[in-house]
Design a protein around this motif. Structure first.
Motif, short mmCIF file in Angstrom:
data_model
loop_
_atom_site.label_atom_id
_atom_site.label_comp_id
_atom_site.label_asym_id
_atom_site.label_seq_id
_atom_site.Cartn_x
_atom_site.Cartn_y
_atom_site.Cartn_z
N MET A 65 0.83 -1.21 0.00
CA MET A 65 0.00 0.00 0.00
C MET A 65 0.86 1.26 0.00
O MET A 65 0.57 2.22 -0.71
N VAL A 66 1.92 1.25 0.82
CA VAL A 66 2.83 2.40 0.83
C VAL A 66 3.44 2.60 -0.56
O VAL A 66 3.53 3.74 -1.06
N HIS A 67 3.84 1.52 -1.20
CA HIS A 67 4.46 1.60 -2.52
C HIS A 67 3.49 2.11 -3.58
O HIS A 67 3.84 2.96 -4.41
N LEU A 68 2.25 1.60 -3.56
CA LEU A 68 1.29 1.93 -4.62
C LEU A 68 0.63 3.29 -4.43
O LEU A 68 0.36 4.00 -5.39
N VAL A 69 0.38 3.67 -3.18
CA VAL A 69 -0.32 4.93 -2.91
C VAL A 69 0.66 6.05 -2.62
O VAL A 69 0.40 7.22 -2.91
N GLY A 70 1.81 5.71 -2.06
CA GLY A 70 2.81 6.70 -1.71
C GLY A 70 2.60 7.26 -0.32
O GLY A 70 1.49 7.24 0.22
N ARG A 71 3.69 7.77 0.27
CA ARG A 71 3.60 8.32 1.63
C ARG A 71 2.62 9.48 1.69
O ARG A 71 1.76 9.55 2.58
N ASP A 72 2.74 10.41 0.74
CA ASP A 72 1.84 11.57 0.74
C ASP A 72 0.39 11.14 0.55
O ASP A 72 -0.51 11.67 1.21
N GLY A 73 0.16 10.20 -0.36
CA GLY A 73 -1.20 9.74 -0.59
C GLY A 73 -1.82 9.14 0.65
O GLY A 73 -2.98 9.40 0.98
N LEU A 74 -1.05 8.31 1.37
CA LEU A 74 -1.56 7.71 2.61
C LEU A 74 -1.85 8.78 3.65
O LEU A 74 -2.91 8.76 4.29
N MET A 75 -0.91 9.69 3.86
CA MET A 75 -1.10 10.71 4.89
C MET A 75 -2.25 11.64 4.55
O MET A 75 -3.06 12.01 5.42
N GLN A 76 -2.37 12.02 3.29
CA GLN A 76 -3.47 12.91 2.89
C GLN A 76 -4.83 12.25 3.08
O GLN A 76 -5.78 12.88 3.55
#
Length: 363
Positions: free
Chosen positions: A14-25
Motif C-alpha cells: 500500500m505504501v508503494h502503490l499509494v505513496g507516503r503523501d497519498g496515505l497521509m493525505q
C-alpha cells in the motif's frame, strides 16, 4: 466465514502503490471529517483505553483500545509501548494488532498489523490540530524525540504548513543525526539543535519521546515564539509527561480524549478546569480555534480508539481498491451450531483408522 488479513507485505504494498503523501493525505482527510462529526454529536466517542503498566526492568504498557460504531463494527486495537525494544530486541517501540468485528454478529471481519496505522493516525491528528491552531505562516518546526513517531509527525505537518526548516533534538545523538535520512523524502532543511534553541526558534514543536515517568519535562520553559503551537504525543502512561507546567498553564490546551488526557497525558499535571476544548469540538467549530492562532497552544495527544477505527476504515478501503490482503477462515463454524465438536475440519469418515500417537497429540 472468512477474515481479511493485512500483513507486513500488504502494508508495504500500500505504501508503494499509494505513496507516503497519498496515505497521509487520505488519513488527514478521513480523520478530519470524522472528528468534525464527533464534535457535532453525530458519532459516538470511545471509552478510555485500559491495560497493564509494566514496572521495573519491563518498562512500558500493554493496552487494549476499543471503539464501537453501532450497527457497523467494533474496532479493537491491542498495542504495546516498550521503550527498550529497539536497543534490546531490535523491534519497534510501538507494536500492535487491530481487529474489526461485525457489530450485529460478532464475527471477525478483518485483522491487521497496527504499527503503520498508529503512526499514520497520530501524525494525522497532529496535522489537524496544527492546521487549526498554528499560525498559517509558520515555517519552522521543532522535533524533540526523533524516533519512529517523529517521522509521521513531521510528515503530517508538511501537509498543512509550508515547512522550510526543521530543528531536531534527541538525547541519543545518533538518532537525532539519522533523522534527516529518514525524512529525506520531504526535501527539508534539517538541523540538530538543543531543546532551548528548539523552544526559542520553532513555531510548531512536536514532542514524541520515551522519557521515563517522573523524569520530564523534555522541553524547557523559557522564551518562545508568541504564536508557538506544540503537539505533545509522548505522554501515554501515568506519570509520564513532556512539557513544563508553567508552559501548559499559559497555553490553550486542546485534548483528543479528555478522560485519557487527565489520567495519562500532559493534562495529568493540570486541574480539569484548566483543560480546554477537544480536537473534535474545534473541528466541528473551527471559528473557536481561529482566535487562538496568535497565542501559545498545546495539543495533548494521547491517541484514542476512535482514531484507530477511522484509520482502519482508510486502510481497509485501500485494501479493497488495490486488491490487497488475504482471506482466511480463522473462526470455526461447527456444522451443528449446538455442538462445538462438530467443526468440519475435524470430522472423520467411519473408514478412517485411529490416529497415530503423534497425530492425536494436543496442539
Amino acid at each position: 466465514m472468512q477474515t481479511r488479513v493485512l500483513d507486513h507485505d500488504d502494508m508495504a504494498r500500500m505504501v508503494h502503490l499509494v505513496g507516503r503523501d497519498g496515505l497521509m493525505q487520505r488519513m488527514i482527510s478521513a480523520l478530519g471529517e470524522a472528528l468534525r462529526a464527533l464534535g457535532a454529536g453525530l458519532l459516538q466517542d470511545s471509552p478510555p483505553r485500559s491495560g497493564f503498566q509494566r514496572g521495573g526492568a519491563l518498562r512500558g504498557v500493554i493496552e487494549t483500545m476499543p471503539h464501537r460504531e453501532p450497527g457497523g463494527g467494533v474496532t479493537i486495537k491491542t498495542v504495546s509501548y516498550s521503550p527498550d525494544n529497539v536497543a534490546r530486541h531490535r523491534l519497534p517501540t510501538i507494536m500492535g494488532t487491530i481487529a474489526r468485528v461485525e457489530d450485529k454478529t460478532g464475527r471477525l471481519l478483518a485483522l491487521a498489523d497496527a504499527g503503520l496505522l498508529t503512526a499514520l493516525r497520530t501524525g494525522a491528528a497532529s496535522a489537524i490540530a496544527t492546521r487549526l491552531l498554528a499560525h498559517p505562516d509558520a515555517h519552522v518546526v521543532g522535533i524533540v524525540g526523533a524516533g519512529a513517531q517523529a517521522v509521521t509527525q513531521l510528515h503530517g505537518i508538511t501537509q498543512v504548513l509550508d515547512v522550510r526548516e526543521v530543528l531536531v533534538h534527541d538525547i541519543n545523538l545518533g538518532t537525532a543525526a539519522d533523522f534527516a535520512r529518514r525524512v529525506a523524502f520531504l526535501n527539508l532543511d534539517v538541523k540538530m539543535a538543543e531543546p532551548r534553541e528548539v523552544l526559542a526558534r520553532a513555531e510548531v514543536i512536536c514532542t514524541a519521546t520515551s522519557v521515563k515517568p517522573g523524569e520530564g519535562p523534555v522541553l524547557p520553559d523559557g522564551v518562545h515564539q508568541p504564536h508557538l503551537h506544540v503537539n505533545s504525543v509522548g505522554a501515554d502512561e501515568t506519570g509520564k509527561t513532556e512539557l513544563p507546567v508553567p508552559l501548559l498553564r499559559r497555553a490553550l490546551v486542546c485534548v483528543d480524549h479528555r478522560e485519557q488526557a487527565l489520567k495519562e497525558g500532559e493534562c495529568q499535571q493540570l486541574s480539569e478546569h484548566e483543560v480546554g476544548p477537544s480536537l473534535a469540538e474545534l473541528c466541528a467549530h473551527p471559528s473557536r480555534a481561529l482566535k487562538h492562532r496568535g497565542r501559545l497552544t498545546v495539543f495533548d495527544s494521547t491517541g484514542f480508539a476512535f482514531e484507530d477505527h477511522v484509520a482502519f476504515d482508510v486502510l481497509m478501503g485501500l485494501a479493497d481498491e488495490l486488491g490487497v490482503g488475504t482471506k482466511l477462515a480463522l473462526e470455526g463454524q461447527p456444522e451443528d451450531l449446538l455442538d462445538p465438536y462438530s467443526i468440519a475440519a475435524f470430522r472423520r469418515t467411519s473408514g478412517d483408522g485411529p490416529r497415530s500417537a503423534d497425530a492425536s497429540s494436543s496442539v
